[in-house]
Write an enzyme that holds these catalytic residues in place. Structure first.
Site, PDB file in Angstrom:
ATOM      1  N   HIS A   1       0.813  -1.213   0.000  1.00 40.24           N
ATOM      2  CA  HIS A   1       0.000   0.000   0.000  1.00 40.24           C
ATOM      3  C   HIS A   1       0.855   1.275   0.000  1.00 40.24           C
ATOM      4  O   HIS A   1       0.433   2.299  -0.531  1.00 40.24           O
ATOM      5  CB  HIS A   1      -0.973  -0.018   1.182  1.00 40.24           C
TER       6      HIS A   1
ATOM      7  N   HIS B   1      -7.895  -7.720  -7.747  1.00 40.96           N
ATOM      8  CA  HIS B   1      -8.279  -8.522  -6.567  1.00 40.96           C
ATOM      9  C   HIS B   1      -8.495  -7.523  -5.429  1.00 40.96           C
ATOM     10  O   HIS B   1      -7.620  -7.327  -4.587  1.00 40.96           O
ATOM     11  CB  HIS B   1      -7.187  -9.509  -6.172  1.00 40.96           C
TER      12      HIS B   1
ATOM     13  N   SER C   1      -6.803  -1.825  -0.644  1.00 40.23           N
ATOM     14  CA  SER C   1      -6.237  -1.108  -1.797  1.00 40.23           C
ATOM     15  C   SER C   1      -7.250  -0.247  -2.562  1.00 40.23           C
ATOM     16  O   SER C   1      -6.910   0.875  -2.951  1.00 40.23           O
ATOM     17  CB  SER C   1      -5.536  -2.090  -2.742  1.00 40.23           C
TER      18      SER C   1
ATOM     19  N   GLU D   1     -13.675  -7.901  -7.383  1.00 35.95           N
ATOM     20  CA  GLU D   1     -13.525  -8.890  -6.307  1.00 35.95           C
ATOM     21  C   GLU D   1     -14.457 -10.063  -6.602  1.00 35.95           C
ATOM     22  O   GLU D   1     -15.639  -9.867  -6.861  1.00 35.95           O
ATOM     23  CB  GLU D   1     -13.855  -8.232  -4.949  1.00 35.95           C
TER      24      GLU D   1
ATOM     25  N   ASP E   1      -3.131  -8.495  -7.095  1.00 35.37           N
ATOM     26  CA  ASP E   1      -2.819  -8.908  -5.720  1.00 35.37           C
ATOM     27  C   ASP E   1      -3.553 -10.213  -5.392  1.00 35.37           C
ATOM     28  O   ASP E   1      -4.492 -10.224  -4.592  1.00 35.37           O
ATOM     29  CB  ASP E   1      -3.267  -7.753  -4.784  1.00 35.37           C
TER      30      ASP E   1
HETATM   31  N1  SAM Z   1      -5.926  -6.010  -2.885  1.00 36.41           N
HETATM   32  C1  SAM Z   1      -6.528  -6.084  -1.574  1.00 36.41           C
HETATM   33  C2  SAM Z   1      -5.856  -5.054  -0.684  1.00 36.41           C
HETATM   34  O1  SAM Z   1      -4.670  -4.766  -0.890  1.00 36.41           O
HETATM   35  O2  SAM Z   1      -6.528  -4.515   0.203  1.00 36.41           O
HETATM   36  C3  SAM Z   1      -6.395  -7.445  -0.946  1.00 36.41           C
HETATM   37  C4  SAM Z   1      -6.732  -8.575  -1.845  1.00 36.41           C
HETATM   38  S1  SAM Z   1      -6.566 -10.179  -1.159  1.00 36.41           S
HETATM   39  C5  SAM Z   1      -4.845 -10.416  -1.036  1.00 36.41           C
HETATM   40  C6  SAM Z   1      -7.014 -11.180  -2.540  1.00 36.41           C
HETATM   41  C7  SAM Z   1      -8.482 -11.095  -2.895  1.00 36.41           C
HETATM   42  O3  SAM Z   1      -8.696 -11.766  -4.155  1.00 36.41           O
HETATM   43  C8  SAM Z   1      -9.405 -11.784  -1.915  1.00 36.41           C
HETATM   44  O4  SAM Z   1     -10.356 -10.843  -1.455  1.00 36.41           O
HETATM   45  C9  SAM Z   1     -10.077 -12.909  -2.715  1.00 36.41           C
HETATM   46  O5  SAM Z   1     -11.439 -13.102  -2.352  1.00 36.41           O
HETATM   47  C10 SAM Z   1      -9.967 -12.379  -4.132  1.00 36.41           C
HETATM   48  N2  SAM Z   1      -9.933 -13.417  -5.187  1.00 36.41           N
HETATM   49  C11 SAM Z   1      -9.539 -14.702  -5.113  1.00 36.41           C
HETATM   50  N3  SAM Z   1      -9.546 -15.276  -6.335  1.00 36.41           N
HETATM   51  C12 SAM Z   1      -9.967 -14.313  -7.209  1.00 36.41           C
HETATM   52  C13 SAM Z   1     -10.165 -14.275  -8.627  1.00 36.41           C
HETATM   53  N4  SAM Z   1      -9.927 -15.359  -9.373  1.00 36.41           N
HETATM   54  N5  SAM Z   1     -10.585 -13.123  -9.178  1.00 36.41           N
HETATM   55  C14 SAM Z   1     -10.795 -12.014  -8.424  1.00 36.41           C
HETATM   56  N6  SAM Z   1     -10.633 -11.991  -7.085  1.00 36.41           N
HETATM   57  C15 SAM Z   1     -10.209 -13.112  -6.473  1.00 36.41           C
END
Ligand code: SAM
Length: 280
Positions: free
Chosen positions: A18, A41, A101, A119, A165
């Protein structure tokens, strides 16, 4: 899909990712022309650090809690101000909530800059949509990130940042990620990409960075932070952020930030950072 970011929000890996996100968005605002942020993500948007999940792991205590009230050298305080002021804007005097994020990006972007936050998880998507409801120029999607890269690039503004991410739940995640980066670059060659990855298997991470950056002439910056010496069986103790097409001043900024961030986030001896920039 078992991953829930509520357990990890505000940990050392979030802080590194971040801080870099906030620096890149801040740089993009230097030009008047609107830009776009695509967060593939996005997560749930806002996390309650007093909630059951965050309390169970307490990871945020060795992450954002170490910075929230920290006395930092003036040059570092200035560079971290966009990030820390975003976190402070969500809280009173006490740290209780942590922005994910999409909220950090939106908070720093101007009204005409466009945010696309995606998401896949249904509950997190609903939370994210609610958190971003009041903002203009903002779209929240509920699709698989693999399709997001294909359908959303190139952005119509031709200026943009793509944050990737993934949760790293699958064994093939590094290979899938390298493929996604290749596809994204074919569609949007000049975009800035901020890509988070875990550092549990260093050889796998090295292979990923080498593959994702193999295009001739590609400029990148690879930043790694370990909060302790790694021991087999421990959880995540190191992570990296690969920035493709980094803003020109980011390397110098991170040279100022990283020694201080490493000391603030260190858990015992063996904390270290690495900053590598290259043109392939
Ligand atoms: N980017 C966010 C942040 O920095 O605050 C955190 C994201 S977290 C590491 C990963 C996220 O990806 C989770 O919320 C999960 O539910 C989502 N996710 C998992 N597989 C996914 C996919 N194939 N496509 C989109 N999102 C996905």
């Amino acid at each position: 899909m078992n991953y829930h970011h509520d357990y990890h929000a505000g940990n050392f890996a979030d802080v590194l990712k971040h801080v870099i996100l906030a620096r890149v968005v801040t740089y993009m605002k230097q030009k008047p022309r609107p830009f776009r942020v695509i967060d593939t993500h996005g997560g749930a948007g806002r996390y309650d650090l007093a909630g059951t999940e965050a309390t169970k792991t307490g990871e945020w205590r060795d992450g954002i809690a170490r910075l929230f009230d920290a006395e930092l050298p003036p040059a570092v305080a200035e560079l971290l101000a966009p990030y820390l002021e975003t976190v402070r804007a969500m809280n009173g005097a006490e740290l209780r909530y942590y922005p994910g994020s999409p909220l950090i990006a939106r908070h720093l972007m101007r009204p005409d800059d466009v945010l696309i936050a995606n998401e896949l998880h249904a509950d997190d998507f609903a939370r994210l949509k609610e958190e971003l409801r009041r903002f203009k120029s903002t779209t929240v999607l509920n699709i698989d990130a693999r399709h997001a890269v294909k359908s959303l690039l190139p952005p119509k503004e031709r200026r943009g940042l793509v944050l990737i991410d993934p949760p790293f739940e699958e064994r093939s995640e590094f290979a899938d990620l390298a493929t996604a980066v290749g596809e994204a670059l074919s569609r949007f060659e000049t975009g800035t990409y901020v890509i988070w990855y875990p550092l549990k298997d260093e050889a796998a991470a090295d292979r990923f960075v080498a593959t994702a950056t193999s295009r001739a002439g590609l400029e990148f910056l690879d930043v790694r932070l370990a909060v302790m010496k790694s021991f087999a069986g421990l959880g995540l103790t190191a992570s990296g952020v690969l920035v493709i097409n980094p803003p020109y001043m980011l390397e110098a900024e991170l040279e100022t930030i990283m020694p201080v961030l490493k000391d603030q986030l260190a858990e015992g001896s063996g904390a270290a950072f690495e900053l590598r920039s290259a043109v392939q």
